[in-house]
Design an enzyme around this catalytic site. Structure first.
Site, mmCIF file in Angstrom:
data_model
loop_
_atom_site.group_PDB
_atom_site.id
_atom_site.type_symbol
_atom_site.label_atom_id
_atom_site.label_comp_id
_atom_site.label_asym_id
_atom_site.label_seq_id
_atom_site.Cartn_x
_atom_site.Cartn_y
_atom_site.Cartn_z
ATOM 1 N N SER A 127 48.553 -15.868 37.576
ATOM 2 C CA SER A 127 48.439 -16.803 38.694
ATOM 3 C C SER A 127 48.238 -18.226 38.188
ATOM 4 O O SER A 127 47.587 -18.455 37.158
ATOM 5 C CB SER A 127 47.253 -16.411 39.575
ATOM 6 N N TYR A 154 38.810 -14.559 41.541
ATOM 7 C CA TYR A 154 40.207 -14.146 41.432
ATOM 8 C C TYR A 154 40.854 -14.757 40.201
ATOM 9 O O TYR A 154 41.497 -14.076 39.403
ATOM 10 C CB TYR A 154 40.964 -14.555 42.696
#
Length: 327
Positions: A127, A154
């Site tokens: 990501s 995350y």
């Protein structure tokens, strides 16, 4: 050749699996169909894939190492595209252990399955959030930029997955490629994403909350362009024992207010906007330098946001009307 796609009932996973199937590949999809967002949309995606004769869906938790190893071993899998993960920055604040299981234990489970099963190339999802919160300085984020200050759990789990992959590639010699996704959008997208939630609220006449007081910017990337990049990397593995990381984005960051303006035009309605401060875990801007991926695969995004958002809206109108199976 049969390719395993984890997260195949997810947004990106479904589009990747469908492209492979259209190209004549056989695909084994793995998905847990969890309830992070409406599982009905995941079932809809799975039904679409099931219309292809070369597709098989296995409903399973990727954090089950014995099952993942059996799937890879028993089907002679040589390529794995690992996209399954617990997504979402804000959700991680209240549900941290979902990220520990799906992202950390799940990634380790896939690594072990690949190591013991003789997989020749693992392509996995990382990501852009690993870069942390940093100002735009006239250039895109580069893969060799520091990624040591995540501002969300995350992001921390995604950076941890990259480090796990690097160690496994070095120790056991099977090639791996990590892809740092920048904001992905398009038909059959995730309802937790801003453009999707804004669409539903605007059409109901509800106000939308604009966080960061509208000053945020994102490198919005259309899902078909993302699939081009993923499959381009799949057929270009690093040398044995190699581990490479690539940005995969649009490389044209768009301000949040501009995105809302384009969405209003596509919907034919004006949003009622409530300006809010930044939320914990959010980053101000993202901007992909895609030169490394372009050099490897010729990757060049084709769909601009002004064209991609209307495509999403067209799909949403059909789905919202029930014609595509929405309850």
């Amino acid at each position: 050749m049969t390719v395993v796609v984890t997260g195949a009932a997810g947004f990106i996973g479904m589009h990747v699996a469908e492209r492979l199937l259209n190209e004549g590949q056989a695909v084994i999809g793995i998905d847990s169909f969890n309830a992070y967002y409406d599982p009905a949309l995941k079932r809809l995606r799975a039904r679409r894939l099931a219309t292809h004769g070369g597709f098989r869906m296995i409903e399973a938790d990727i954090a089950d190492p014995a099952l993942m190893s059996a799937i890879v071993r028993d089907h002679g899998i040589r390529q794995v595209i690992h996209l399954a993960a617990q997504a979402g920055v804000r959700y991680s604040i209240d549900n941290p252990f979902a990220y520990e299981r799906s992202n950390l234990a799940g990634h380790l489970s896939i690594l072990e399955a690949c190591r013991h099963g003789g997989v020749e190339h693992l392509v996995y999802a990382s990501s852009s959030s690993v870069y942390g919160d940093r100002p735009l300085d006239g250039r895109g984020f580069r893969e060799d930029d520091p990624a040591v200050s995540p501002v969300s759990l995350y992001a921390a789990t995604k950076r941890s997955c990259e480090l796990l992959s690097h160690s496994y590639a070095s120790l056991y010699g099977f090639p791996q490629s990590g892809l740092r996704f920048f904001t992905v959008y398009g038909p059959m997208g995730r309802p937790d994403m801003a453009y999707f939630g804004f669409t539903e609220k605007i059409m109901r006449g509800d106000p939308i909350e604009v966080y960061g007081e509208g000053r945020m910017a994102r490198d919005f990337t259309y899902v078909d362009d993302i699939v081009d990049g993923i499959l381009g990397v799949l057929v270009n593995p690093p040398t044995a024992g190699g581990h490479e990381i690539y940005n995969i984005g649009d490389s044209r960051p768009v301000g949040l207010m501009e995105m809302i303006d384009l969405l209003e035009k596509a919907l034919g309605r004006e949003a009622i906007k409530i300006m809010r401060p930044m939320q914990p875990g959010d980053v101000t801007a993202t901007y992909a330098d895609i030169s490394k991926l372009h050099a490897l695969t010729g990757y060049q995004p084709k769909v601009e946001l002004a064209d991609g958002l209307p495509r999403f809206v067209d799909w949403w109108r059909t789905w919202n009307g029930g014609a595509a199976g929405r309850p």
